[in-house]
Every structure is written in structure tokens, then in C-alpha cells.
Design a protein around this motif. Structure first.
Motif, mmCIF file in Angstrom:
data_model
loop_
_atom_site.group_PDB
_atom_site.id
_atom_site.type_symbol
_atom_site.label_atom_id
_atom_site.label_comp_id
_atom_site.label_asym_id
_atom_site.label_seq_id
_atom_site.Cartn_x
_atom_site.Cartn_y
_atom_site.Cartn_z
ATOM 1 N N GLY A 67 0.822 -1.207 0.000
ATOM 2 C CA GLY A 67 0.000 0.000 0.000
ATOM 3 C C GLY A 67 0.854 1.254 0.000
ATOM 4 N N ALA A 68 1.924 1.242 0.784
ATOM 5 C CA ALA A 68 2.830 2.390 0.826
ATOM 6 C C ALA A 68 3.527 2.574 -0.523
ATOM 7 C CB ALA A 68 3.856 2.209 1.942
ATOM 8 N N ARG A 69 3.950 1.468 -1.141
ATOM 9 C CA ARG A 69 4.585 1.556 -2.456
ATOM 10 C C ARG A 69 3.600 2.057 -3.512
ATOM 11 N NH1 ARG A 69 7.707 -3.035 -0.720
ATOM 12 N NH2 ARG A 69 6.059 -4.454 -1.386
ATOM 13 N N ASP A 70 2.328 1.670 -3.379
ATOM 14 C CA ASP A 70 1.306 2.127 -4.332
ATOM 15 C C ASP A 70 1.137 3.643 -4.283
ATOM 16 O OD1 ASP A 70 0.892 -0.470 -5.117
ATOM 17 O OD2 ASP A 70 -1.003 -0.715 -4.022
ATOM 18 N N VAL A 71 1.178 4.212 -3.077
ATOM 19 C CA VAL A 71 1.058 5.670 -2.950
ATOM 20 C C VAL A 71 2.218 6.345 -3.674
ATOM 21 C CG1 VAL A 71 1.111 7.608 -1.324
ATOM 22 C CG2 VAL A 71 -0.271 5.583 -0.806
ATOM 23 N N ALA A 72 3.430 5.850 -3.444
ATOM 24 C CA ALA A 72 4.600 6.432 -4.109
ATOM 25 C C ALA A 72 4.508 6.266 -5.623
ATOM 26 C CB ALA A 72 5.876 5.795 -3.578
ATOM 27 N N ALA A 73 4.061 5.103 -6.081
ATOM 28 C CA ALA A 73 3.961 4.849 -7.524
ATOM 29 C C ALA A 73 2.952 5.790 -8.178
ATOM 30 C CB ALA A 73 3.574 3.396 -7.778
ATOM 31 N N GLU A 74 1.834 6.016 -7.495
ATOM 32 C CA GLU A 74 0.809 6.909 -8.040
ATOM 33 C C GLU A 74 1.371 8.309 -8.276
ATOM 34 O OE1 GLU A 74 -3.327 9.114 -6.637
ATOM 35 O OE2 GLU A 74 -2.543 7.465 -5.438
ATOM 36 N N TRP A 75 2.081 8.846 -7.291
ATOM 37 C CA TRP A 75 2.603 10.206 -7.428
ATOM 38 C C TRP A 75 3.794 10.261 -8.363
ATOM 39 C CZ3 TRP A 75 -0.621 13.773 -6.814
ATOM 40 C CH2 TRP A 75 -1.699 13.556 -5.950
ATOM 41 N N ARG A 76 4.578 9.177 -8.450
ATOM 42 C CA ARG A 76 5.680 9.135 -9.408
ATOM 43 C C ARG A 76 5.130 9.249 -10.840
ATOM 44 N NH1 ARG A 76 7.692 4.622 -7.996
ATOM 45 N NH2 ARG A 76 6.650 3.376 -9.565
ATOM 46 N N ILE A 77 4.056 8.520 -11.123
ATOM 47 C CA ILE A 77 3.440 8.562 -12.455
ATOM 48 C C ILE A 77 2.886 9.962 -12.748
ATOM 49 C CG2 ILE A 77 1.480 7.712 -13.806
ATOM 50 C CD1 ILE A 77 1.988 4.971 -12.338
ATOM 51 N N ARG A 78 2.207 10.547 -11.770
ATOM 52 C CA ARG A 78 1.612 11.865 -11.988
ATOM 53 C C ARG A 78 2.672 12.945 -12.173
ATOM 54 N NH1 ARG A 78 -3.758 12.584 -8.487
ATOM 55 N NH2 ARG A 78 -3.790 14.484 -9.724
ATOM 56 N N ILE A 79 3.742 12.856 -11.406
ATOM 57 C CA ILE A 79 4.817 13.835 -11.550
ATOM 58 C C ILE A 79 5.509 13.654 -12.897
ATOM 59 C CG2 ILE A 79 7.070 14.551 -10.655
ATOM 60 C CD1 ILE A 79 5.947 13.869 -7.825
ATOM 61 N N ARG A 80 5.757 12.403 -13.294
ATOM 62 C CA ARG A 80 6.387 12.156 -14.594
ATOM 63 C C ARG A 80 5.515 12.708 -15.728
ATOM 64 N NH1 ARG A 80 7.441 6.364 -15.223
ATOM 65 N NH2 ARG A 80 5.323 6.272 -16.016
ATOM 66 N N ARG A 81 4.210 12.512 -15.630
ATOM 67 C CA ARG A 81 3.291 13.032 -16.650
ATOM 68 C C ARG A 81 3.357 14.563 -16.697
ATOM 69 N NH1 ARG A 81 -1.759 10.958 -14.987
ATOM 70 N NH2 ARG A 81 -0.946 8.964 -15.660
ATOM 71 N N ALA A 82 3.408 15.195 -15.529
ATOM 72 C CA ALA A 82 3.499 16.662 -15.493
ATOM 73 C C ALA A 82 4.798 17.145 -16.125
ATOM 74 C CB ALA A 82 3.389 17.161 -14.050
ATOM 75 N N LEU A 83 5.884 16.430 -15.876
ATOM 76 C CA LEU A 83 7.168 16.803 -16.470
ATOM 77 C C LEU A 83 7.156 16.624 -17.986
ATOM 78 C CD1 LEU A 83 9.576 15.190 -13.856
ATOM 79 C CD2 LEU A 83 9.218 17.635 -14.241
ATOM 80 N N ARG A 84 6.533 15.562 -18.436
ATOM 81 C CA ARG A 84 6.467 15.290 -19.874
ATOM 82 C C ARG A 84 5.582 16.312 -20.588
ATOM 83 N NH1 ARG A 84 4.998 9.832 -19.892
ATOM 84 N NH2 ARG A 84 2.859 10.540 -19.860
ATOM 85 N N ASP A 85 4.489 16.721 -19.942
ATOM 86 C CA ASP A 85 3.531 17.632 -20.576
ATOM 87 C C ASP A 85 3.952 19.093 -20.548
ATOM 88 O OD1 ASP A 85 2.014 15.387 -21.024
ATOM 89 O OD2 ASP A 85 0.549 15.810 -19.446
ATOM 90 N N ASN A 86 4.866 19.454 -19.664
ATOM 91 C CA ASN A 86 5.220 20.860 -19.502
ATOM 92 C C ASN A 86 6.742 20.999 -19.378
ATOM 93 O OD1 ASN A 86 5.543 23.496 -18.807
ATOM 94 N ND2 ASN A 86 4.008 23.487 -17.192
ATOM 95 N N PRO A 87 7.422 21.466 -20.417
ATOM 96 C CA PRO A 87 8.884 21.558 -20.398
ATOM 97 C C PRO A 87 9.444 22.438 -19.273
ATOM 98 C CG PRO A 87 8.039 21.939 -22.620
ATOM 99 C CD PRO A 87 6.855 21.888 -21.696
#
Length: 147
Positions: A67-87
Motif C-alpha cells: 500500500g505504501a509503495r502504491d502511494v509512491a507509484a501513483e505520485w511518481r506517475i503523476r509527476i512524470r506526466r506533469a514533467l512530460r507535458d510541460n517543459p
């Protein structure tokens, strides 16, 4: 470049999830919400971050490592998406992480030494180190010839 953004996203997620259970979380949560919301959905993301914090605390309390790893994975994906979408987001995230870095607890320090053992017979592991520090301050050692 994708590997660098992935590493930065992982670092950001690790930092933010690590701060979720600390007193610094209020400041970190607001900055992350503004970073991800880009001024449009800050309040929604802020609420999602608070839900994640509660889920993380419950996972730690219940010994639920997945469960703890899932929380980190969720935010890692969202942060990566934000980085990819906005230079411009890369520099902004780096600045946030730099600002928050001093608020993290200092962990154990590790130095890598390259040693060679030759000759003799050893029937147990041999550990050689210049120094070992577990994050606890101590008084300086005094050796021969020191005052």
C-alpha cells in the motif's frame, strides 16, 4: 531525456511521500499541489494529496508495504506526466526539491572503499571500512598524538 525525467519524477515522488508523515508536509503539499495543478486544479490535487497521506499513514500503521509503495507509484506517475507535458516543469520541480531537501532527516551515510585482501585463509566475512556513520553525532575520537 525520458530517463532523466523518469529519475526526477521518482526522486520527487520519494521526497514528497517521505514528507507526508512529517511536520513539513503542509508546506510540501501546497507546493506539490500548485506544481501539479498549474494554477487550475490546486484544490482538487491538494485533497488528493491529503487522501494519499491518510492512505500512507494507514499502510504504515497496518504494515502494508504494498500500500505504501502504491502511494509512491501513483505520485511518481503523476509527476512524470506533469514533467512530460510541460517543459518548464523540470526546473520548477528541481527548485521545489532543493528547497525541501534541508527539511528531510539525515539518513545513514555510506562511502565506498575498494580494498583488496590477498593471502591467508578467512573463514568469515571480512569488513573493512574507512568509517561508518549511522547519522548519530558523537564526540571526536582521540588517537595517539592528539590532544
Amino acid at each position: 531525456m525520458e530517463a532523466e525525467l523518469t529519475a526526477l519524477a521518482a526522486s520527487g515522488a520519494t521526497t514528497f511521500v517521505g514528507l507526508m508523515a512529517t511536520e513539513a508536509w503542509t508546506q510540501a503539499r501546497g507546493r506539490l499541489a500548485r506544481f501539479l495543478g498549474r494554477g487550475e486544479r490546486d484544490d482538487v490535487i491538494d485533497a488528493e494529496l491529503e487522501e494519499s497521506r491518510e492512505a500512507l499513514i494507514a499502510a504504515h500503521r497496518d504494515g502494508d508495504e504494498d500500500g505504501a509503495r502504491d502511494v509512491a507509484a501513483e505520485w511518481r506517475i503523476r509527476i512524470r506526466r506533469a514533467l512530460r507535458d510541460n517543459p518548464e516543469a523540470e526546473q520548477e520541480l528541481r527548485a521545489i526539491l532543493d528547497d525541501l531537501a534541508p527539511q528531510q532527516a539525515a539518513g545513514p551515510t555510506v562511502a565506498i572503499n575498494h580494498n583488496t585482501i590477498s593471502g591467508g585463509h578467512y573463514n568469515a566475512p571480512v569488513i573493512m571500512a574507512q568509517w561508518v556513520n549511522d547519522g548519530v553525532s558523537s564526540t571526536p575520537r582521540r588517537g595517539p598524538g592528539t590532544a
